[in-house]
Write a protein that holds these residues in place. Structure first.
Motif, PDB file in Angstrom:
ATOM      1  N   LYS A  64     -20.990  35.622  26.538  1.00  0.00           N
ATOM      2  CA  LYS A  64     -20.526  35.863  25.168  1.00  0.00           C
ATOM      3  C   LYS A  64     -20.505  34.564  24.370  1.00  0.00           C
ATOM      4  O   LYS A  64     -20.886  34.550  23.190  1.00  0.00           O
ATOM      5  N   GLU A  67     -24.109  33.636  23.470  1.00  0.00           N
ATOM      6  CA  GLU A  67     -24.627  34.483  22.398  1.00  0.00           C
ATOM      7  C   GLU A  67     -24.062  34.059  21.044  1.00  0.00           C
ATOM      8  O   GLU A  67     -24.808  33.932  20.055  1.00  0.00           O
ATOM      9  N   ARG A  71     -26.434  32.563  18.067  1.00  0.00           N
ATOM     10  CA  ARG A  71     -26.543  33.244  16.775  1.00  0.00           C
ATOM     11  C   ARG A  71     -26.108  32.313  15.641  1.00  0.00           C
ATOM     12  O   ARG A  71     -26.692  32.342  14.550  1.00  0.00           O
ATOM     13  N   VAL A  77     -30.741  36.917  19.446  1.00  0.00           N
ATOM     14  CA  VAL A  77     -30.380  37.169  20.843  1.00  0.00           C
ATOM     15  C   VAL A  77     -30.544  38.655  21.153  1.00  0.00           C
ATOM     16  O   VAL A  77     -30.053  39.514  20.413  1.00  0.00           O
ATOM     17  N   TRP A  79     -30.557  41.705  24.430  1.00  0.00           N
ATOM     18  CA  TRP A  79     -30.057  42.002  25.773  1.00  0.00           C
ATOM     19  C   TRP A  79     -30.943  43.063  26.417  1.00  0.00           C
ATOM     20  O   TRP A  79     -31.234  44.087  25.812  1.00  0.00           O
ATOM     21  N   GLY A 208     -25.386  26.989  23.019  1.00  0.00           N
ATOM     22  CA  GLY A 208     -26.268  28.101  22.684  1.00  0.00           C
ATOM     23  C   GLY A 208     -27.733  27.719  22.767  1.00  0.00           C
ATOM     24  O   GLY A 208     -28.598  28.435  22.245  1.00  0.00           O
ATOM     25  N   ILE A 281     -32.015  38.005  27.010  1.00  0.00           N
ATOM     26  CA  ILE A 281     -31.151  37.831  28.180  1.00  0.00           C
ATOM     27  C   ILE A 281     -31.293  39.060  29.074  1.00  0.00           C
ATOM     28  O   ILE A 281     -31.064  40.186  28.633  1.00  0.00           O
TER      29      ILE A 281
END
Length: 455
Positions: A64, A67, A71, A77, A79, A208, A281
């Motif tokens: 988290k 991400e 961003r 990003v 998933w 990040g 990811i």
């Protein structure tokens, strides 16, 4: 098909098997020299292992954080739960830009997801730009090693491949000339590409950003020429802080190729003006492995290939005998998690000598996990019937001192009296075809000891 049956094809070429074995052992020796030059290397291994252990314990939090920071940097990003979703996401990004030409640097995750066939099947030209990867792409083969994807090939094989696909002179297998031919061929692909795909060696939750380590600079060239950069990242690639990165970069190259550091260690944190950076990811079975207490440590792997270079089985059987994206000892741990039945023979493709564990830069207990997978496979009924009953018989036989003593006496007598052609026949004893036993003693240690006590 089991590992042993697939390995039979590779082993049949004795010269190639010997060459493959010696070449990888040479890389292992380079690793040792590089390690001995760093007095604190064992402390680095322990620190890296602890960082990875900590990260895996809080993986949801760090994902988290990564991400959110990515961003904030202007990174897109995405998933992906599995390989199919990963491939569809990348295809969608390419299509949204109306692009048809892609260059790709080395990424074992995209190999694992079979991205190339997926893109090619939808009319996208995808060119692997790592030299070894490009060679095997032209040959329509899978990589046989994590770091050295074409290590199973000799320069003569490469020369024949380049003559067929790149038009080089027939019979030319000079490494410098072949490399130059590849360079000229790939340069045109770099200039024409609209999208660059890369893997991720490390992802930093704190910033990040993603880090890519290469020796050829192909990832940098592709990413900086293309308008769109797509980085495929397994969830296990995370490390918490930028300050942790130095621990792993000191370990990675030394363990992989015996270098102090990779030639290029590139950081990508935000896209340049007018360009896009996408990070995909991917899970694809990793959370399932994370949930297995006995096997979660395998997710510490930094894909250096050191366990392959030292493994006596891998060196003599070749990477393709594993029939999995990641071959060798670490692959034999990861593959049953993906498909227990298909890869049931791989945990048995090991002597459990522990050399893989000794060289692992993040201290994964590889040989212990291989042993534990064997127990899981046995409980699941995924071992051959013949092996199951033979092991059960041997367990009872070895548990009985009388039976063991009688068996040893019969074996010693038989080896002395029976002709060599019979005791070493291919059909009866294939193990002894390339090996010779010492002269059998007339008495066992137990017999000698019993007599010594009486005297």
């Amino acid at each position: 098909m089991s590992h042993s049956l697939r390995a039979a094809t590779f082993v049949a070429d004795a010269d190639r098997t010997t060459w493959h074995d010696e070449t990888l052992w040479f890389v292992r020796q380079k690793r040792d020299k590089a390690v001995y030059a760093v007095p604190e290397f064992q402390e680095l291994r322990e620190l890296a292992s602890q960082i990875k252990e900590h990260t895996l314990g809080r993986l949801d939090e760090y994902l988290k954080q990564f991400e959110a920071e990515a961003r904030r940097n202007g990174v897109h990003v995405h998933w992906a739960a599995d390989a199919a979703e990963h491939n569809d996401i990348i295809l969608d990004i390419i299509r949204r830009h109306n692009d048809t030409r892609v260059v790709k640097s080395k990424s074992m995750l995209t190999e694992e997801c079979h991205l190339n066939p997926h893109l090619l099947g939808h009319g996208i030209e995808v060119i692997d730009t790592d030299l070894g990867e490009r060679i095997i792409q032209l040959r329509e083969e899978a990589p046989s090693h994590l770091v050295l994807p074409a290590i199973h090939l000799k320069k003569e094989d490469v020369g024949a491949t380049f003559h067929q696909h790149l038009g080089t002179e027939k019979g030319n297998h000079d490494p410098q000339q072949l490399t130059e031919a590849a360079r000229q061929h790939l340069r045109a692909k770099f200039l024409a590409a609209e999208v660059a795909i890369s893997g991720v060696n490390f992802a930093v939750a704190e910033t990040g950003g993603v880090v890519i380590c290469t020796n050829e600079g192909n990832a940098d060239l592709g990413v900086n020429l293309a308008r769109v950069h797509i980085a495929s990242m397994g969830i296990e690639k995370l490390i918490p802080r930028l300050s942790d990165l130095g621990v792993f970069t000191r370990l990675l190259a030394r363990s992989a190729t015996g270098q102090p550091v990779t030639t290029y260690t590139s950081h990508y944190t935000k896209p340049a003006d007018g360009r896009e950076l996408h990070v995909v990811i991917v899970d694809n079975g990793r959370t399932q492995q994370l949930g297995r207490p006995d096997f979660r440590a395998s997710l510490k792997c930094i894909r250096c290939g050191a366990c392959m270079n030292t493994c006596p089985v891998y060196r003599r059987s070749g990477g393709h005998s594993y029939d999995f994206t990641v071959p060798g000892p670490i692959g034999a741990i990861l593959s049953p998690n993906i498909d227990l039945k298909k890869h049931s023979s791989l945990p048995f493709a090991s002597t459990l000598c522990g050399s893989c564990t000794d060289v692992c830069p993040v201290k994964i207990d590889i040989h212990t996990q291989l042993y534990k997978w064997r127990q899981v496979l046995a409980e699941a009924g995924e071992i051959p019937i013949a092996k199951k009953w033979s092991l059960r018989f041997m367990g009872r036989f070895l548990a009985s001192p009388k039976a063991f003593g009688l068996g040893g006496k019969l074996a010693r007598t038989g080896l002395r009296l029976l002709p060599h052609q019979l005791t070493h026949a291919q059909a009866l004893n294939p193990w002894a075809v390339a090996r010779e036993l010492p002269e059998p003693p007339k008495q066992s240690f137990r017999e000698w000891y019993a007599r010594a006590v009486k005297q």
